[in-house]
Design a protein around this motif. Structure first.
Motif, PDB file in Angstrom:
ATOM      1  N   CYS A  47       0.838  -1.199   0.000  1.00 43.87           N
ATOM      2  CA  CYS A  47       0.000   0.000   0.000  1.00 43.87           C
ATOM      3  C   CYS A  47       0.872   1.246   0.000  1.00 43.87           C
ATOM      4  O   CYS A  47       2.088   1.166  -0.172  1.00 43.87           O
ATOM      5  N   GLN A  90       2.039   2.904   2.308  1.00 40.80           N
ATOM      6  CA  GLN A  90       3.087   2.882   3.339  1.00 40.80           C
ATOM      7  C   GLN A  90       4.308   2.093   2.865  1.00 40.80           C
ATOM      8  O   GLN A  90       5.425   2.335   3.307  1.00 40.80           O
ATOM      9  N   HIS A 108      -0.162  -6.209   2.383  1.00 38.93           N
ATOM     10  CA  HIS A 108      -1.435  -6.544   3.021  1.00 38.93           C
ATOM     11  C   HIS A 108      -1.940  -7.860   2.432  1.00 38.93           C
ATOM     12  O   HIS A 108      -1.997  -8.002   1.206  1.00 38.93           O
ATOM     13  N   CYS A 151      -2.910   0.065   9.813  1.00 41.45           N
ATOM     14  CA  CYS A 151      -2.042   0.725   8.835  1.00 41.45           C
ATOM     15  C   CYS A 151      -2.660   2.072   8.484  1.00 41.45           C
ATOM     16  O   CYS A 151      -3.886   2.188   8.352  1.00 41.45           O
ATOM     17  N   CYS A 158      -2.878   3.487   5.800  1.00 37.78           N
ATOM     18  CA  CYS A 158      -3.590   3.523   4.507  1.00 37.78           C
ATOM     19  C   CYS A 158      -5.070   3.194   4.695  1.00 37.78           C
ATOM     20  O   CYS A 158      -5.866   3.368   3.788  1.00 37.78           O
ATOM     21  N   SER A 183      -6.317   0.153   5.329  1.00 34.84           N
ATOM     22  CA  SER A 183      -6.664  -1.235   5.010  1.00 34.84           C
ATOM     23  C   SER A 183      -6.909  -2.026   6.291  1.00 34.84           C
ATOM     24  O   SER A 183      -6.141  -1.914   7.248  1.00 34.84           O
ATOM     25  N   LYS A 213      -0.746  -7.282   7.909  1.00 28.59           N
ATOM     26  CA  LYS A 213       0.398  -6.973   7.056  1.00 28.59           C
ATOM     27  C   LYS A 213       1.490  -8.027   7.189  1.00 28.59           C
ATOM     28  O   LYS A 213       1.787  -8.475   8.300  1.00 28.59           O
TER      29      LYS A 213
HETATM   30 ZN    ZN Z   1      -1.425  -0.204   4.390  1.00 31.45          ZN
END
Ligand code: ZN
Length: 422
Positions: A253, A255, A260, A311, A313, A315, A319
């Protein structure tokens, strides 16, 4: 660097972990209902699953078992839920490890599932959208590789451009002529294309490529490899994980500190060497959308470390920290120190003069001898590389320069460790 305009988070139908888990077991029970009626491979191994306890008692499945099944019942084996006429696509594993290739059939529904995961998860997480022109530097042979990425790009509304049956130079020129904005290939091949472009006097960093998306090898999650690709293309580099047998399992993602794992479409487990759940170990996966040729508790052979920390992002998926760390069986030992190829790659890619490398593992009279074979551009001194390796790994790893073009090259999957006996 032209970074992402707005790194989009994928659409997440389930954001709550409990909801996610309930959804997984619901999908599994619904899918297994038909599988247990008609699929003789799974009928002989599974019983009905009513709860997570039932699920955790199911046997693990290995690639060796799938291969043995296909060899004893050629050509497709017995993992078939439907009669053959329901299947519309045939692919096979790359056979890069010297194994007999595994054949894999998909129904129209399961292929649509593959492509949908690309258009709903993998591409949006890399900021790729309908306006993009996606160039796939891939051979488009029987190996499943980027076929689903091609269909997924089309489904997204982007322009999908095949780079099959082309030399590296033709691929570079096509990418430039058609003003591709996204490059997809293995990380090793991205660096190889950059090297070829440099020799031709072409500045890829001035091209329209703004995103590179990679699979097949863990390189795009290895910091030095990612940095080398980003600098060569002046683009943002993303990782994707998938397997012929399982389907598309993960994406990196905004980051970009890991992968993920797509838990809305798979059940993932991480097991230690004794088969117990652990935060670090082998990734085991069950797909929830490929019911024509399903896999239940499949041992991927990939070594991972997982984190459930939220996270930024957005999600909801767990991870795999730093991406896939390597293959469970890829470890090698130098003077008592256990090492993985990705640790070596992270150092080597910080040396742009090295254009290709392979780790040669030789067993001589019960002793492990490991050396690094490298191809270099320009002056062929390996002193600095050897010093960096020694500093980072704590052991001496000898480097040997070999002639340019002698190490194996592939646009499918590069094998980083070669084991030689005697
Ligand atoms: Zn993420």
């Amino acid at each position: 660097m032209r970074f992402l305009r707005s790194p989009g988070a994928a659409a997440h139908p389930w954001t709550d972990p409990e909801e996610l888990r309930d959804g997984q077991i619901r999908k599994l029970r619904a899918g297994l209902a038909e599988v247990l009626e008609t699929n003789s491979f799974w009928r002989s191994r599974l019983t009905e699953v009513r709860s997570w306890d039932d699920f955790e008692r199911l046997p693990l499945t290995t690639k060796a078992e799938l291969l043995a099944d296909q060899i004893s019942k050629p050509p497709y084996g017995t993992n078939l839920t439907h009669s053959l006429d329901r299947y519309v696509r045939l692919h096979q594993t790359s056979g890069s490890s010297g194994d007999h290739p595994l054949l894999w059939l998909d129904t129209a529904e399961s292929w649509e599932w593959w492509e949908r995961i690309w258009s709903e998860h993998v591409y949006p997480a890399a900021g790729v959208s309908a306006g993009d022109r996606v160039f796939l530097a891939f051979s488009f042979g029987p190996f499943i590789g980027f076929w689903s990425a091609f269909g997924g790009a089309q489904r997204l509304g982007a322009l999908a451009i095949s780079g099959g049956a082309m030399t590296s130079e033709q691929r570079i020129r096509t990418m430039l002529d058609l003003r591709a904005t996204v490059l997809m290939c293995t990380p090793t091949y991205a660096l190889r294309l950059a090297d070829v472009a440099r020799r031709l006097g072409i500045e890829l960093e001035k091209s329209d490529i703004r995103v590179t998306l990679h699979a097949g090898e863990p390189g795009a999650s290895i910091p030095a490899t990612r940095a080398a690709i980003e600098s060569a293309y002046s683009a943002a580099c993303f990782d994707h994980t998938g397997m012929t047998e399982l389907g598309p399992t993960g994406f990196s993602c905004s980051q970009r500190d890991g992968i993920h794992a797509i838990e809305s479409e798979f059940i993932f487990e991480v097991l230690d060497s004794s088969g117990r759940p652990a935060p670090e170990g082998e990734l085991v996966a069950t797909n929830l959308g490929r019911w024509g040729t399903p896999l239940i508790r499949y041992r991927t052979g990939d070594r991972v470390k997982v984190s459930r920390e939220p996270c930024s992002c957005g999600s909801p998926f767990m991870k795999l920290v730093g991406g896939i760390q390597g293959r469970v069986d890829d470890m090698f030992t130098v003077r008592g120190v256990n090492l993985y190829p990705s640790q070596v790659e992270d150092i080597v890619r910080g040396h742009p003069e090295v254009t290709e490398f392979v780790i040669e593992h030789r067993r001589v009279r019960e002793m492990d001898e490991v050396s690094l074979l490298v191809e270099v551009a320009g002056e062929d001194s390996t002193e600095r590389l050897e010093a960096d390796l020694r500093q980072a790994l704590g052991v001496r790893l000898g480097c040997r320069v070999v002639e340019t073009g002698t190490l194996p090259r592939s646009d499918v999957k590069s094998k980083r460790i070669v084991r030689v006996s005697g």
